[in-house]
Scaffold this motif. Structure first.
Motif, PDB file in Angstrom:
ATOM      1  N   GLY A  93      48.959  20.986  56.473  1.00 18.42           N
ATOM      2  CA  GLY A  93      49.985  19.722  56.319  1.00 18.42           C
ATOM      3  C   GLY A  93      49.176  18.682  56.705  1.00 18.42           C
ATOM      4  O   GLY A  93      48.363  17.974  55.953  1.00 18.42           O
ATOM      5  N   PRO A  94      48.080  18.804  57.905  1.00 18.15           N
ATOM      6  CA  PRO A  94      47.162  18.098  58.123  1.00 18.15           C
ATOM      7  C   PRO A  94      46.093  17.576  56.853  1.00 18.15           C
ATOM      8  O   PRO A  94      45.644  16.262  56.530  1.00 18.15           O
ATOM      9  N   ILE A  99      44.727  13.909  52.493  1.00 18.01           N
ATOM     10  CA  ILE A  99      44.356  13.729  51.144  1.00 18.01           C
ATOM     11  C   ILE A  99      45.377  13.290  50.058  1.00 18.01           C
ATOM     12  O   ILE A  99      45.853  11.960  49.373  1.00 18.01           O
ATOM     13  N   LEU A 100      47.370  13.001  50.664  1.00 18.33           N
ATOM     14  CA  LEU A 100      47.929  12.009  49.917  1.00 18.33           C
ATOM     15  C   LEU A 100      47.884  10.373  50.397  1.00 18.33           C
ATOM     16  O   LEU A 100      47.752   9.171  49.637  1.00 18.33           O
ATOM     17  N   ALA A 101      47.386   9.835  52.371  1.00 14.69           N
ATOM     18  CA  ALA A 101      47.521   9.340  52.408  1.00 14.69           C
ATOM     19  C   ALA A 101      46.111   8.279  51.310  1.00 14.69           C
ATOM     20  O   ALA A 101      45.876   7.451  51.013  1.00 14.69           O
ATOM     21  N   MET A 117      55.707  21.644  56.027  1.00 15.32           N
ATOM     22  CA  MET A 117      54.740  21.712  56.580  1.00 15.32           C
ATOM     23  C   MET A 117      53.899  20.458  57.284  1.00 15.32           C
ATOM     24  O   MET A 117      53.052  20.135  57.750  1.00 15.32           O
ATOM     25  N   LEU A 118      53.912  19.627  55.570  1.00 15.07           N
ATOM     26  CA  LEU A 118      53.726  17.754  56.494  1.00 15.07           C
ATOM     27  C   LEU A 118      54.696  17.268  57.089  1.00 15.07           C
ATOM     28  O   LEU A 118      53.804  16.579  57.786  1.00 15.07           O
ATOM     29  N   GLY A 119      55.970  17.819  57.620  1.00  9.72           N
ATOM     30  CA  GLY A 119      56.853  16.878  58.543  1.00  9.72           C
ATOM     31  C   GLY A 119      56.655  15.215  58.674  1.00  9.72           C
ATOM     32  O   GLY A 119      56.373  14.693  57.513  1.00  9.72           O
ATOM     33  N   ARG A 167      35.930  14.619  56.068  1.00 12.48           N
ATOM     34  CA  ARG A 167      37.260  15.094  55.936  1.00 12.48           C
ATOM     35  C   ARG A 167      36.831  15.036  54.267  1.00 12.48           C
ATOM     36  O   ARG A 167      36.063  14.076  54.094  1.00 12.48           O
ATOM     37  N   PRO A 168      37.694  15.489  53.645  1.00 14.43           N
ATOM     38  CA  PRO A 168      37.768  15.866  52.444  1.00 14.43           C
ATOM     39  C   PRO A 168      37.404  14.015  51.745  1.00 14.43           C
ATOM     40  O   PRO A 168      38.066  13.630  52.356  1.00 14.43           O
TER      41      PRO A 168
END
Length: 510
Positions: A93-94, A99-101, A117-119, A167-168
């Motif tokens: 999730g983290p 990645i989404l942000a 899982m993302l919550g 971080r990716p």
């Protein structure tokens, strides 16, 4: 010198029309999809994605196993003028929230379990749609979007690195990057419509996604597989009569250790490898296990997709070589001032040409560090990827990996490549895998630690130590050698060097 012209390309979604309409394109589930069904499904999914995302140019993410939707997403998002962000299903999730942000994704396609899982990590402006809805869209009777007319430089995807050392970061890929990468691989692998490609690598991985794209460029069929054990791959090769299989070295180790029925192994006629070098002993095991298959060792980096491959006819006598440039790539070995090295002189691998990505998404600082002006000797010019990898070129133009500058171990006044230590250790024939790294040492500056995985769980400590003493100079001898039954891997299946070093440090501290 006349600058080379970039070859022509087409929008990536046009791959759905490369095969014969009634030929198999996707072998999944009961019936799979023909190329005609693939094209229609891509069009319908594209129309639905555009309605959900709101406007061309938005980012849409997919986080799932290798479903039909996951396989169609690279083409459907591109047909809609959207930018696809594939997320590795093994991430937690983290990592996915980052990645989404970072990508600013407006839409995430996933299942309910992953969404939970993302919550609170789900960005407020990112909508979530269940995979089942997208699957239903593919099967609907609605009208879809026609093939796109995207320009070659239009952004088509953002692929995030695994993030094992930080971080990716998102690598921006254009339609031309993806189309020419598909054409290049299909060309040198000599893929044909009758081929069946078993796709076992993550589709979020550039190498994994290309399993789809290069196969469809050739009019061939892809069988996506999510596997739990190597035995699942053995069964899938037999079930689909797969001719082509791509892997990374840790997977090949598992596969040559598996029990292969003679008939199943005989179906495979080409094996490809990237994500790390094949060792001579592993190549020997692959040749013995798959006697009808050509082996294609390859080298690549996400920032330029792929750079080199070694022709199968050269593998026997040059097993440690990275080979030469793939089609549409220009590979130079440069000194720090940008001049070209002499034969056998180590230098930085610089990748020029139309496979060079468009940089890192919203990260001008890191883009400037890696994407720089091409050396003056380049026939393409423009922007090149300065890889950070040290290689050497022999008199025949074959390239050999030396190491990464940021991974060099500085011990007793010498710079030692971890790769060189690892290669010598594996060449002993006593182990399958090895990871070398340096740790602070008051006397040496850094001491060399070697972590290995033995064959069949056997730890021949005396034999390996004797082999290293015979084949490595004193300053390259490991201070400590430790044996493991298993070694941790990152989400792309590569050995997780950071985790291995951290585990060793934690054990020492305890």
């Amino acid at each position: 010198m006349t600058k080379a012209e970039n070859p022509s390309s087409r929008p990536i979604d046009h791959l759905a029309r490369c095969g014969a309409p009634d030929a198999a394109a996707l072998l999944i589930g009961g019936a799979g999809l023909t190329f005609a069904e693939l094209d229609a499904g891509v069009g319908r999914l594209a129309a639905w994605l555009l309605a959900q995302a709101g406007a061309p140019g938005e980012r849409v993410a997919s986080w799932s196993a290798k479903t039909r939707l996951a396989c169609l997403m690279p083409l459907a998002a591109a047909r809609a003028g959207l930018i696809h962000v594939p997320v590795n299903p093994l991430l937690k999730g983290p990592q996915v929230a980052h990645i989404l942000a970072d990508s600013g994704a407006k839409l995430l396609l996933t299942n309910s379990a992953r969404a939970e899982m993302l919550g609170e990590g789900l960005p407020a402006d990112c909508a979530v749609q269940d995979l089942k809805i997208g699957e239903a869209v593919i099967d609907s009777c609605g009208d879809g979007l026609a093939p796109s007319s995207a320009a070659p430089d239009d952004l088509a995807a953002i692929l995030y690195t695994s993030g094992s050392t930080g971080r990716p970061k998102g690598v921006m890929l254009s339609h031309a990057n993806l189309w020419l990468g598909a054409e290049s691989v299909a060309s040198y692998l000599e893929l044909a419509p009758e081929d069946r490609v078993l796709a076992v690598l993550p589709l979020s991985f550039d190498y994994g996604q290309n399993q789809l794209l290069s196969s469809w460029y050739a009019g061939a069929a892809v069988a996506p597989l999510d596997y739990l054990t190597p035995r699942d791959i053995v069964k899938a090769v037999a079930r689909h009569r797969a001719t082509t299989l791509a892997g990374v070295p840790p997977l090949w180790v598992q596969l040559v250790e598996s029990d292969w029925p003679v008939e199943a192994a005989a179906y495979l006629k080409r094996l490809t490898n990237s994500g790390g070098a094949l060792t001579p002993s592993l190549i020997d095991a692959m040749r013995a296990t798959f006697p009808n298959a050509d082996i294609y060792p390859m080298y690549g980096l996400t920032e330029a997709f792929r750079s080199t491959y070694l022709e199968p006819k050269l593998v026997l006598h040059h097993p440690t070589s990275m080979g030469r440039a793939i089609p549409h790539a220009e590979i130079l070995v440069c000194r720090p001032d940008g001049t070209i090295t002499a034969d056998e002189e180590p230098g930085e691998l610089v990748h020029c040409g139309p496979l060079v990505a468009k940089g890192y998404w919203r990260d001008a600082e890191r883009t400037a560090e890696r994407f720089k002006a091409a050396p003056r000797a380049s026939q393409y010019g423009g922007t090149a990827v300065w890889s950070g990898d040290t290689v050497r070129r022999d008199a025949n133009g074959l390239l050999y990996f030396v190491g990464r500058d940021d991974a060099m171990i500085k011990t007793a006044g010498n710079r030692v490549s971890p790769t060189e230590v690892e290669d010598v250790a594996v060449a002993s024939g006593l182990i399958y895998e090895a990871v070398a790294f340096g740790v602070p040492d008051a006397r040496l500056g850094a001491a060399i630690i070697l972590i290995v995985r033995g064959k069949s769980g056997v730890a021949d400590e005396a034999g390996l130590s004797a082999h290293l003493r015979q084949n490595l100079p004193n300053f390259m001898q490991p201070q400590t050698i430790e044996w493991r039954d298993t070694l941790p891997r990152n989400p792309n299946g590569k050995l997780d060097r950071v985790a291995i070093a951290a585990d060793w440090a934690q054990a020492v501290a305890a």
